[in-house]
Design a protein around this motif. Structure first.
Motif, PDB file in Angstrom:
ATOM      1  N   GLN A  36    -104.328 -14.180  47.070  1.00 30.35           N
ATOM      2  CA  GLN A  36    -103.794 -13.606  45.827  1.00 30.35           C
ATOM      3  C   GLN A  36    -102.292 -13.839  45.714  1.00 30.35           C
ATOM      4  N   GLN A  37    -101.570 -13.626  46.798  1.00 30.70           N
ATOM      5  CA  GLN A  37    -100.110 -13.742  46.767  1.00 30.70           C
ATOM      6  C   GLN A  37     -99.638 -15.184  46.651  1.00 30.70           C
ATOM      7  N   TYR A  38    -100.361 -16.110  47.270  1.00 33.08           N
ATOM      8  CA  TYR A  38     -99.915 -17.500  47.354  1.00 33.08           C
ATOM      9  C   TYR A  38    -100.958 -18.466  46.787  1.00 33.08           C
ATOM     10  N   THR A  39    -101.478 -18.103  45.623  1.00 30.82           N
ATOM     11  CA  THR A  39    -102.566 -18.861  44.999  1.00 30.82           C
ATOM     12  C   THR A  39    -102.251 -20.349  44.870  1.00 30.82           C
ATOM     13  N   ALA A  40    -101.015 -20.682  44.554  1.00 31.96           N
ATOM     14  CA  ALA A  40    -100.645 -22.087  44.324  1.00 31.96           C
ATOM     15  C   ALA A  40    -100.814 -22.955  45.571  1.00 31.96           C
ATOM     16  N   LEU A  41    -100.886 -22.339  46.749  1.00 32.94           N
ATOM     17  CA  LEU A  41    -101.064 -23.104  47.982  1.00 32.94           C
ATOM     18  C   LEU A  41    -102.517 -23.521  48.196  1.00 32.94           C
ATOM     19  N   PHE A  42    -103.394 -23.060  47.294  1.00 31.73           N
ATOM     20  CA  PHE A  42    -104.822 -23.326  47.451  1.00 31.73           C
ATOM     21  C   PHE A  42    -105.342 -24.299  46.393  1.00 31.73           C
ATOM     22  N   GLN A  43    -104.475 -25.218  45.958  1.00 25.30           N
ATOM     23  CA  GLN A  43    -104.879 -26.205  44.960  1.00 25.30           C
ATOM     24  C   GLN A  43    -105.743 -27.309  45.565  1.00 25.30           C
ATOM     25  N   GLU A  44    -105.628 -27.508  46.875  1.00 27.17           N
ATOM     26  CA  GLU A  44    -106.407 -28.541  47.565  1.00 27.17           C
ATOM     27  C   GLU A  44    -107.385 -27.868  48.535  1.00 27.17           C
ATOM     28  N   ARG A 108    -104.532 -26.495  37.770  1.00 30.96           N
ATOM     29  CA  ARG A 108    -105.183 -27.805  37.754  1.00 30.96           C
ATOM     30  C   ARG A 108    -104.977 -28.531  36.429  1.00 30.96           C
ATOM     31  N   LEU A 109    -104.756 -27.770  35.364  1.00 36.42           N
ATOM     32  CA  LEU A 109    -104.590 -28.370  34.035  1.00 36.42           C
ATOM     33  C   LEU A 109    -103.150 -28.795  33.763  1.00 36.42           C
ATOM     34  N   LYS A 110    -102.247 -28.393  34.628  1.00 41.32           N
ATOM     35  CA  LYS A 110    -100.833 -28.725  34.414  1.00 41.32           C
ATOM     36  C   LYS A 110    -100.514 -30.130  34.900  1.00 41.32           C
ATOM     37  N   GLU A 111     -99.359 -30.634  34.408  1.00 44.69           N
ATOM     38  CA  GLU A 111     -98.867 -31.919  34.890  1.00 44.69           C
ATOM     39  C   GLU A 111     -98.659 -31.851  36.411  1.00 44.69           C
ATOM     40  N   THR A 112     -98.772 -32.992  37.070  1.00 42.92           N
ATOM     41  CA  THR A 112     -98.654 -33.035  38.531  1.00 42.92           C
ATOM     42  C   THR A 112     -97.344 -32.443  39.019  1.00 42.92           C
ATOM     43  N   TRP A 113     -96.252 -32.742  38.303  1.00 40.85           N
ATOM     44  CA  TRP A 113     -94.955 -32.248  38.762  1.00 40.85           C
ATOM     45  C   TRP A 113     -94.814 -30.738  38.556  1.00 40.85           C
ATOM     46  N   LEU A 114     -95.536 -30.180  37.561  1.00 44.18           N
ATOM     47  CA  LEU A 114     -95.518 -28.728  37.389  1.00 44.18           C
ATOM     48  C   LEU A 114     -96.347 -28.048  38.480  1.00 44.18           C
ATOM     49  N   GLN A 115     -97.426 -28.691  38.891  1.00 41.33           N
ATOM     50  CA  GLN A 115     -98.193 -28.189  40.028  1.00 41.33           C
ATOM     51  C   GLN A 115     -97.302 -28.171  41.271  1.00 41.33           C
ATOM     52  N   GLY A 116     -96.517 -29.247  41.431  1.00 44.92           N
ATOM     53  CA  GLY A 116     -95.611 -29.332  42.569  1.00 44.92           C
ATOM     54  C   GLY A 116     -94.569 -28.232  42.559  1.00 44.92           C
ATOM     55  N   LYS A 117     -94.049 -27.925  41.375  1.00 38.46           N
ATOM     56  CA  LYS A 117     -93.046 -26.857  41.267  1.00 38.46           C
ATOM     57  C   LYS A 117     -93.647 -25.511  41.664  1.00 38.46           C
ATOM     58  N   GLU A 118     -94.852 -25.222  41.177  1.00 40.50           N
ATOM     59  CA  GLU A 118     -95.522 -23.973  41.530  1.00 40.50           C
ATOM     60  C   GLU A 118     -95.736 -23.898  43.044  1.00 40.50           C
ATOM     61  N   TYR A 119     -96.104 -25.019  43.626  1.00 39.05           N
ATOM     62  CA  TYR A 119     -96.346 -25.076  45.067  1.00 39.05           C
ATOM     63  C   TYR A 119     -95.045 -24.797  45.827  1.00 39.05           C
ATOM     64  N   ALA A 120     -93.961 -25.437  45.389  1.00 35.40           N
ATOM     65  CA  ALA A 120     -92.663 -25.242  46.046  1.00 35.40           C
ATOM     66  C   ALA A 120     -92.168 -23.808  45.872  1.00 35.40           C
ATOM     67  N   ASP A 121     -92.302 -23.259  44.662  1.00 34.59           N
ATOM     68  CA  ASP A 121     -91.892 -21.870  44.410  1.00 34.59           C
ATOM     69  C   ASP A 121     -92.639 -20.911  45.336  1.00 34.59           C
ATOM     70  N   THR A 122     -93.935 -21.174  45.512  1.00 34.10           N
ATOM     71  CA  THR A 122     -94.761 -20.302  46.343  1.00 34.10           C
ATOM     72  C   THR A 122     -94.379 -20.427  47.810  1.00 34.10           C
ATOM     73  N   LEU A 123     -94.097 -21.643  48.252  1.00 32.75           N
ATOM     74  CA  LEU A 123     -93.640 -21.828  49.631  1.00 32.75           C
ATOM     75  C   LEU A 123     -92.349 -21.054  49.885  1.00 32.75           C
ATOM     76  N   TYR A 124     -91.450 -21.086  48.917  1.00 37.36           N
ATOM     77  CA  TYR A 124     -90.184 -20.360  49.076  1.00 37.36           C
ATOM     78  C   TYR A 124     -90.449 -18.860  49.195  1.00 37.36           C
ATOM     79  N   ARG A 125     -91.323 -18.348  48.328  1.00 40.19           N
ATOM     80  CA  ARG A 125     -91.659 -16.915  48.389  1.00 40.19           C
ATOM     81  C   ARG A 125     -92.339 -16.555  49.703  1.00 40.19           C
ATOM     82  N   ALA A 126     -93.044 -17.514  50.288  1.00 35.96           N
ATOM     83  CA  ALA A 126     -93.743 -17.270  51.551  1.00 35.96           C
ATOM     84  C   ALA A 126     -92.805 -17.369  52.755  1.00 35.96           C
ATOM     85  N   GLY A 127     -91.520 -17.571  52.495  1.00 32.69           N
ATOM     86  CA  GLY A 127     -90.551 -17.642  53.592  1.00 32.69           C
ATOM     87  C   GLY A 127     -90.450 -19.001  54.243  1.00 32.69           C
TER      88      GLY A 127
END
Length: 278
Positions: A36-44, A108-127
């Motif tokens: 729930q907290q880090y949903t963007a890390l589960f795209q793959e 999944r419906l977003k542009e690849t680079w927007l998916q990447g941004k969400e992934y990076a934002d989530t990694l930052y929040r995860a420390g």
């Protein structure tokens, strides 16, 4: 009245460690919370042999482990794994599960680079600022340099600056925050830029920048006072004292000793963050 959550499976003796963030979990409930907290890390596909073994051997979630094995054979999308895990036991409500899966579908419906941004934002929040910065570094090059993308580009530069700041690289952070403000004109980026300059001891530059931006002296004085108050509150903080000693080592030319102190402090902060997040 707050809802009481009861563990529906065993607590693990040995934790499962997520390889991307290094965070440990000890129960099914913590696995659901992590998703729930880090949903963007589960795209793959994230269901590994190690996770299945942990579910089976450590928390005795045999039905869930068997279900995931069957899904692995079918080569399903990551949302199917997420849904299977969240629905296995009564932890989240149907509404919460729907929101999590819809968020994943939306990514999944977003542009690849927007998916990447969400992934990076989530990694930052995860420390994990180091891992997040690698993605931000790539995105600043890949993002289409169009007028309609300036807000997103600004957010990426701000995220990159936050990673540098977390690593106490204030010069690099200031450059990123400055670029972020130039693109998106977000006040948070400009303030972060001024804060980085302050930490570099460049009060004169801050004053000049504020004057150029049309900000009056009172705003400068208020900002400096705010920063000084924050420093005063940190004076008796052990971590702050360690940081000050490290910076003095760097100023005196003891680069190796500085790097050692810095790494020790960053490791402590990372561990503290994970303990709070569990």
């Amino acid at each position: 009245m707050a809802r009481v959550i009861l563990c529906t499976t065993k607590m693990a003796r040995k934790p499962f460690c997520f390889p991307v963030t290094g965070q440990n979990i000890y129960s099914y409930e913590e696995l659901c919370y992590y998703i729930q907290q880090y949903t963007a890390l589960f795209q793959e596909d994230f269901v590994s042999k190690e996770l299945i073994e942990w579910l089976l051997e450590e928390i005795e979630a045999k039905e869930l482990a068997d279900h995931l094995v069957r899904l692995k054979r079918e080569n399903v999308l990551s949302r199917v794994y997420v849904l299977a895990i969240l629905e296995a036991y009564p932890y989240f409500s149907a509404k919460s599960i729907k929101e999590i899966v819809e968020k994943l579908d939306g990514l999944r419906l977003k542009e690849t680079w927007l998916q990447g941004k969400e992934y990076a934002d989530t990694l930052y929040r995860a420390g994990c600022p180091k891992q997040a910065r690698k993605i931000y570094d790539r995105l600043v090059e890949e993002l289409p340099k169009t007028e309609e993308n300036e807000k997103v580009r600004g957010a990426v530069w701000h995220g990159r600056g936050s990673c540098f700041a977390k690593n106490m690289q204030h010069k690099e952070a200031s450059e990123c925050f400055q670029k972020a403000f130039e693109l998106a004109k977000e006040e948070t980026s400009r303030k972060s830029y001024f804060m980085s300059l302050y930490l570099l001891g460049k009060k004169e530059v801050i004053q000049e920048e504020m004057e150029t931006a049309g900000l009056d002296k009172k705003q400068y004085d208020d900002f400096i006072r705010e920063m000084e108050e924050k420093e005063a509150n940190l004076e008796y903080n052990q971590d702050y004292q360690t940081l000050q000693k490290a910076l003095r080592l760097k100023e005196e030319g003891y680069e190796k000793q500085y790097q050692k102190k810095r790494k020790q402090l960053l490791t402590k902060w990372k561990n503290d963050y994970r303990d709070e997040d569990r």
